[in-house]
Design an enzyme around this catalytic site. Structure first.
Site, PDB file in Angstrom:
ATOM      1  N   GLN A 148     -14.506   2.598   1.576  1.00 43.26           N
ATOM      2  CA  GLN A 148     -13.844   2.222   0.321  1.00 43.26           C
ATOM      3  C   GLN A 148     -13.523   3.484  -0.463  1.00 43.26           C
ATOM      4  O   GLN A 148     -14.390   4.359  -0.632  1.00 43.26           O
ATOM      5  CB  GLN A 148     -14.744   1.290  -0.508  1.00 43.26           C
ATOM      6  CG  GLN A 148     -14.055   0.742  -1.746  1.00 43.26           C
ATOM      7  CD  GLN A 148     -14.925  -0.245  -2.540  1.00 43.26           C
ATOM      8  OE1 GLN A 148     -16.104  -0.420  -2.246  1.00 43.26           O
ATOM      9  NE2 GLN A 148     -14.335  -0.852  -3.552  1.00 43.26           N
TER      10      GLN A 148
ATOM     11  N   ASN B 101     -12.997  -3.133   2.679  1.00 39.06           N
ATOM     12  CA  ASN B 101     -14.044  -2.110   2.696  1.00 39.06           C
ATOM     13  C   ASN B 101     -14.914  -2.187   1.441  1.00 39.06           C
ATOM     14  O   ASN B 101     -14.393  -2.364   0.338  1.00 39.06           O
ATOM     15  CB  ASN B 101     -13.407  -0.718   2.775  1.00 39.06           C
ATOM     16  CG  ASN B 101     -12.559  -0.540   4.027  1.00 39.06           C
ATOM     17  OD1 ASN B 101     -12.907  -1.036   5.096  1.00 39.06           O
ATOM     18  ND2 ASN B 101     -11.441   0.156   3.901  1.00 39.06           N
TER      19      ASN B 101
ATOM     20  N   HIS C 170      -7.081  -5.585   2.323  1.00 37.10           N
ATOM     21  CA  HIS C 170      -5.908  -5.071   3.043  1.00 37.10           C
ATOM     22  C   HIS C 170      -5.357  -6.158   3.965  1.00 37.10           C
ATOM     23  O   HIS C 170      -6.108  -6.766   4.728  1.00 37.10           O
ATOM     24  CB  HIS C 170      -6.298  -3.890   3.944  1.00 37.10           C
ATOM     25  CG  HIS C 170      -6.786  -2.683   3.236  1.00 37.10           C
ATOM     26  ND1 HIS C 170      -5.990  -1.589   3.009  1.00 37.10           N
ATOM     27  CD2 HIS C 170      -7.998  -2.377   2.705  1.00 37.10           C
ATOM     28  CE1 HIS C 170      -6.688  -0.652   2.385  1.00 37.10           C
ATOM     29  NE2 HIS C 170      -7.919  -1.107   2.187  1.00 37.10           N
TER      30      HIS C 170
ATOM     31  N   ASP D  31       0.854  -1.188   0.000  1.00 33.90           N
ATOM     32  CA  ASP D  31       0.000   0.000   0.000  1.00 33.90           C
ATOM     33  C   ASP D  31       0.895   1.244   0.000  1.00 33.90           C
ATOM     34  O   ASP D  31       1.901   1.300   0.703  1.00 33.90           O
ATOM     35  CB  ASP D  31      -0.908  -0.026   1.241  1.00 33.90           C
ATOM     36  CG  ASP D  31      -2.065   0.941   1.141  1.00 33.90           C
ATOM     37  OD1 ASP D  31      -3.220   0.495   1.107  1.00 33.90           O
ATOM     38  OD2 ASP D  31      -1.818   2.170   1.090  1.00 33.90           O
TER      39      ASP D  31
ATOM     40  N   HIS E 297     -10.419  -5.053  -3.303  1.00 29.90           N
ATOM     41  CA  HIS E 297      -9.087  -5.332  -2.749  1.00 29.90           C
ATOM     42  C   HIS E 297      -9.227  -5.695  -1.284  1.00 29.90           C
ATOM     43  O   HIS E 297     -10.193  -5.310  -0.620  1.00 29.90           O
ATOM     44  CB  HIS E 297      -8.144  -4.136  -2.918  1.00 29.90           C
ATOM     45  CG  HIS E 297      -8.684  -2.858  -2.384  1.00 29.90           C
ATOM     46  ND1 HIS E 297      -9.592  -2.098  -3.078  1.00 29.90           N
ATOM     47  CD2 HIS E 297      -8.486  -2.210  -1.220  1.00 29.90           C
ATOM     48  CE1 HIS E 297      -9.920  -1.036  -2.368  1.00 29.90           C
ATOM     49  NE2 HIS E 297      -9.261  -1.089  -1.217  1.00 29.90           N
TER      50      HIS E 297
HETATM   51  P1  AMP Z   1      -9.759   1.482   0.491  1.00 28.02           P
HETATM   52  O1  AMP Z   1      -9.868   2.791   1.253  1.00 28.02           O
HETATM   53  O2  AMP Z   1     -10.160   0.278   1.277  1.00 28.02           O
HETATM   54  O3  AMP Z   1     -10.486   1.585  -0.836  1.00 28.02           O
HETATM   55  O4  AMP Z   1      -8.224   1.302   0.224  1.00 28.02           O
HETATM   56  C1  AMP Z   1      -7.560   1.855  -0.853  1.00 28.02           C
HETATM   57  C2  AMP Z   1      -6.086   1.756  -0.542  1.00 28.02           C
HETATM   58  O5  AMP Z   1      -5.359   1.861  -1.741  1.00 28.02           O
HETATM   59  C3  AMP Z   1      -5.550   2.817   0.415  1.00 28.02           C
HETATM   60  O6  AMP Z   1      -4.975   2.209   1.559  1.00 28.02           O
HETATM   61  C4  AMP Z   1      -4.515   3.558  -0.434  1.00 28.02           C
HETATM   62  O7  AMP Z   1      -3.391   3.959   0.318  1.00 28.02           O
HETATM   63  C5  AMP Z   1      -4.158   2.511  -1.469  1.00 28.02           C
HETATM   64  N1  AMP Z   1      -3.679   3.038  -2.748  1.00 28.02           N
HETATM   65  C6  AMP Z   1      -4.280   3.943  -3.533  1.00 28.02           C
HETATM   66  N2  AMP Z   1      -3.553   4.166  -4.649  1.00 28.02           N
HETATM   67  C7  AMP Z   1      -2.464   3.361  -4.566  1.00 28.02           C
HETATM   68  C8  AMP Z   1      -1.335   3.130  -5.392  1.00 28.02           C
HETATM   69  N3  AMP Z   1      -1.168   3.788  -6.546  1.00 28.02           N
HETATM   70  N4  AMP Z   1      -0.414   2.224  -4.993  1.00 28.02           N
HETATM   71  C9  AMP Z   1      -0.563   1.573  -3.828  1.00 28.02           C
HETATM   72  N5  AMP Z   1      -1.617   1.753  -2.996  1.00 28.02           N
HETATM   73  C10 AMP Z   1      -2.557   2.634  -3.347  1.00 28.02           C
END
Ligand code: AMP
Ligand code: ZN
Length: 136
Positions: free
Chosen positions: A95, A88, A103, A32, A101
């Site tokens: 989300q 999420n 975590h 992440d 995805h």
């Molecule tokens: P969510 O809030 O559950 O949708 O999680 C999205 C996650 O994606 C967050 O923890 C972000 O830090 C991560 N994220 C977003 N863009 C990128 C990226 N380009 N590379 C790696 N992680 C990312």
């Protein structure tokens, strides 16, 4: 199917570079970019699904075994003491990227994170009423 305007489709399929720790035909697992802790990573399918509700059952069946595999790998390499699995669905639930995805969040003593919820206090009969509604 891939979705043209989806960043995770591009990350999962290697069109944009990631810090990948695992890849197979169905998934990419990468760090992440804004990690909660050391080794926080995301399991991302290569096909596009908006969220768990939308996820194909065959793909879904592979997610938890993969989570377990990565969890073991991170224990061996990073030596976590606890581990949160978070997933999420929809904006209301936090989300922010609308491509399914999961975590994987290794936990360490003193990591300063608190990935918990506030316990509720159901009123008398409330749990029974919810059960009746679900089972009706
Ligand atoms: P969510 O809030 O559950 O949708 O999680 C999205 C996650 O994606 C967050 O923890 C972000 O830090 C991560 N994220 C977003 N863009 C990128 C990226 N380009 N590379 C790696 N992680 C990312
Ligand atoms: Zn996508």
């Amino acid at each position: 199917m891939k979705k043209d305007d989806c960043i995770f489709c591009k990350l999962a399929n290697g069109q944009i570079p990631t810090n990948t720790i695992y890849e197979d035909d169905d998934f990419r697992v990468f760090l992440d970019a804004a990690p909660a802790t050391r080794g926080h990573c995301l399991i991302v399918p290569k096909e596009h699904f908006d969220d768990l509700e939308d996820l194909d059952d065959k793909v879904a069946a592979k997610v938890l075994p993969l989570a377990k595999k990565i969890m073991k790998l991170l224990k061996e390499k990073l030596g976590w003491e606890g581990f949160n699995v978070v997933q999420n669905n929809k904006e209301l639930a936090g989300q922010t990227v609308f491509h399914f995805h999961m975590h994987l969040i290794p936990r360490y003593s003193g990591d300063g994170q608190n990935i918990l919820w506030k316990p509720g206090k159901p009123a008398e009969g409330e749990l029974q009423s919810i059960l009746d509604e679900i089972n009706s």
